[in-house]
Design an enzyme around this catalytic site. Structure first.
Site, PDB file in Angstrom:
ATOM      1  N   SER A   7      50.299  47.565  43.234  1.00  0.00           N
ATOM      2  CA  SER A   7      49.363  47.341  42.340  1.00  0.00           C
ATOM      3  C   SER A   7      49.039  48.435  41.383  1.00  0.00           C
ATOM      4  O   SER A   7      48.569  49.580  41.809  1.00  0.00           O
ATOM      5  CB  SER A   7      48.015  46.874  42.972  1.00  0.00           C
ATOM      6  OG  SER A   7      47.014  46.727  41.825  1.00  0.00           O
ATOM      7  N   HIS A  32      52.209  44.353  40.559  1.00  0.00           N
ATOM      8  CA  HIS A  32      50.926  43.565  40.595  1.00  0.00           C
ATOM      9  C   HIS A  32      49.932  44.075  39.686  1.00  0.00           C
ATOM     10  O   HIS A  32      49.738  45.232  39.958  1.00  0.00           O
ATOM     11  CB  HIS A  32      50.477  43.737  42.292  1.00  0.00           C
ATOM     12  CG  HIS A  32      49.260  42.925  42.139  1.00  0.00           C
ATOM     13  ND1 HIS A  32      49.250  41.305  42.451  1.00  0.00           N
ATOM     14  CD2 HIS A  32      47.989  43.110  42.280  1.00  0.00           C
ATOM     15  CE1 HIS A  32      48.157  40.659  42.713  1.00  0.00           C
ATOM     16  NE2 HIS A  32      47.203  41.856  42.341  1.00  0.00           N
ATOM     17  N   ASP A  34      46.212  43.626  38.295  1.00  0.00           N
ATOM     18  CA  ASP A  34      44.919  43.291  38.360  1.00  0.00           C
ATOM     19  C   ASP A  34      44.246  43.288  36.951  1.00  0.00           C
ATOM     20  O   ASP A  34      43.792  44.354  36.281  1.00  0.00           O
ATOM     21  CB  ASP A  34      44.103  44.068  39.102  1.00  0.00           C
ATOM     22  CG  ASP A  34      44.586  43.897  40.669  1.00  0.00           C
ATOM     23  OD1 ASP A  34      44.800  42.560  41.232  1.00  0.00           O
ATOM     24  OD2 ASP A  34      44.943  44.890  41.304  1.00  0.00           O
ATOM     25  N   MET A  36      40.523  42.341  35.258  1.00  0.00           N
ATOM     26  CA  MET A  36      39.027  42.054  35.638  1.00  0.00           C
ATOM     27  C   MET A  36      38.352  42.019  34.546  1.00  0.00           C
ATOM     28  O   MET A  36      38.483  42.831  33.527  1.00  0.00           O
ATOM     29  CB  MET A  36      38.800  43.136  36.727  1.00  0.00           C
ATOM     30  CG  MET A  36      39.490  43.082  37.923  1.00  0.00           C
ATOM     31  SD  MET A  36      38.797  44.703  39.037  1.00  0.00           S
ATOM     32  CE  MET A  36      40.328  44.869  40.028  1.00  0.00           C
ATOM     33  N   HIS A  65      47.344  39.045  38.218  1.00  0.00           N
ATOM     34  CA  HIS A  65      46.254  38.399  38.817  1.00  0.00           C
ATOM     35  C   HIS A  65      44.937  38.373  38.144  1.00  0.00           C
ATOM     36  O   HIS A  65      44.367  39.426  37.701  1.00  0.00           O
ATOM     37  CB  HIS A  65      45.939  39.297  40.429  1.00  0.00           C
ATOM     38  CG  HIS A  65      44.941  38.736  41.205  1.00  0.00           C
ATOM     39  ND1 HIS A  65      44.419  39.601  42.050  1.00  0.00           N
ATOM     40  CD2 HIS A  65      44.312  37.651  41.184  1.00  0.00           C
ATOM     41  CE1 HIS A  65      43.572  38.975  42.831  1.00  0.00           C
ATOM     42  NE2 HIS A  65      43.314  37.779  42.062  1.00  0.00           N
ATOM     43  N   MET A  67      41.184  37.967  37.530  1.00  0.00           N
ATOM     44  CA  MET A  67      39.957  37.992  38.208  1.00  0.00           C
ATOM     45  C   MET A  67      38.973  37.828  37.239  1.00  0.00           C
ATOM     46  O   MET A  67      38.427  38.734  37.004  1.00  0.00           O
ATOM     47  CB  MET A  67      39.711  39.224  39.133  1.00  0.00           C
ATOM     48  CG  MET A  67      40.835  39.246  40.397  1.00  0.00           C
ATOM     49  SD  MET A  67      40.436  40.772  41.419  1.00  0.00           S
ATOM     50  CE  MET A  67      41.768  41.562  40.645  1.00  0.00           C
ATOM     51  N   MET A 136      42.789  37.067  49.434  1.00  0.00           N
ATOM     52  CA  MET A 136      41.881  38.296  49.150  1.00  0.00           C
ATOM     53  C   MET A 136      41.698  38.694  50.602  1.00  0.00           C
ATOM     54  O   MET A 136      40.817  37.777  51.153  1.00  0.00           O
ATOM     55  CB  MET A 136      40.868  38.155  48.053  1.00  0.00           C
ATOM     56  CG  MET A 136      41.173  37.866  46.378  1.00  0.00           C
ATOM     57  SD  MET A 136      42.305  38.996  46.118  1.00  0.00           S
ATOM     58  CE  MET A 136      41.420  40.401  46.200  1.00  0.00           C
ATOM     59  N   ASP A 175      46.132  40.176  49.331  1.00  0.00           N
ATOM     60  CA  ASP A 175      45.965  41.438  48.278  1.00  0.00           C
ATOM     61  C   ASP A 175      44.525  42.166  48.967  1.00  0.00           C
ATOM     62  O   ASP A 175      43.399  41.260  49.051  1.00  0.00           O
ATOM     63  CB  ASP A 175      45.590  40.837  46.993  1.00  0.00           C
ATOM     64  CG  ASP A 175      45.150  41.854  46.025  1.00  0.00           C
ATOM     65  OD1 ASP A 175      45.160  42.941  46.281  1.00  0.00           O
ATOM     66  OD2 ASP A 175      44.888  41.475  44.833  1.00  0.00           O
TER      67      ASP A 175
END
Length: 219
Positions: A7, A32, A34, A36, A65, A67, A136, A175
């Site tokens: 990540s 990966h 993330d 957010m 991913h 979020m 998660m 994850d």
């Protein structure tokens, strides 16, 4: 073989080009990423522009991913930016079936993620529409958290559900808090893809970290 997805949230962003190159040279399988929004989770990270820049430098697939609330609004933006796998949260999308099919219609693999408090049974009616299910194993929002032990039971339960339905192509991704020390347990419970953040980017030797994970998770 269990796959690894470092990540970049834990990478050195001042040296991101070098980090991308060294991650690839280490033998990782995915990047990966993330995303957010400060609403669905209490943190704000990056948007499509950074994904696009990573895509320019990377030869590995991008595992993005989301979020974020209402992820359907941004699916096309992230796929256009270079997402090869796009994962959205069960808890954040009111029309999950529609959004997963939108992701696939735009040429990416579709993933569904659930938080630690969401039971795997919630996924039963959507499994057929997903390519990846991400569990998660920490509460989403920040890197560097410790793995929640009960996640192993959830991984095993999800694996059993997938097997019973004959969905042999659906992969389980885990994850949060995955390290060299617990990788064997996570893979043994049924995980196919291991996301590693601080355990990877804070290690002294990326290649040795990947090798250690593969040795411990060899099936």
């Amino acid at each position: 073989m269990v796959l690894t997805a470092p990540s970049i949230l834990s990478a050195n962003f001042l040296e991101l080009g070098r980090e991308i190159r060294e991650t690839q040279e280490a033998g990782a399988d995915f990047f990966h990423i993330d995303v957010m929004d400060g609403s669905f989770v209490p943190n704000i990270t990056i948007g499509p522009f950074i994904v696009e820049q990573v895509k320019k430098a990377a030869t590995l697939p991008l595992d993005v991913h989301l979020m974020i609330e209402r992820p359907d609004r941004y699916v096309k933006n992230f796929i256009d930016a270079g997402a090869d796998i796009l994962t959205i949260h069960y808890e954040a999308d009111r029309h999950l079936h529609s959004t997963l099919n939108l992701i696939k219609s735009l040429g990416a693999k579709a993933g569904v993620s659930i938080n630690p408090s969401t039971p795997v049974s919630a996924l039963e009616d959507i499994l057929h529409d997903a390519d990846v299910i991400m569990l998660m194993s920490v509460n989403p929002g920040f890197g560097g958290q410790r793995f929640i032990p009960n996640s192993l039971k959830k991984i095993a339960a999800l694996k059993s559900m997938i097997t019973q339905k004959g969905l042999t192509t659906v992969q389980i991704e885990v994850d949060g808090g995955v390290t060299i020390d617990n990788a064997a347990d996570v893979a043994g419970a049924g995980a196919d893809i291991l996301v590693m953040g601080s355990a990877f980017y804070n290690s002294k030797n990326y290649k040795e970290t990947i090798q250690a994970v593969r040795e411990k998770t060899a099936r």
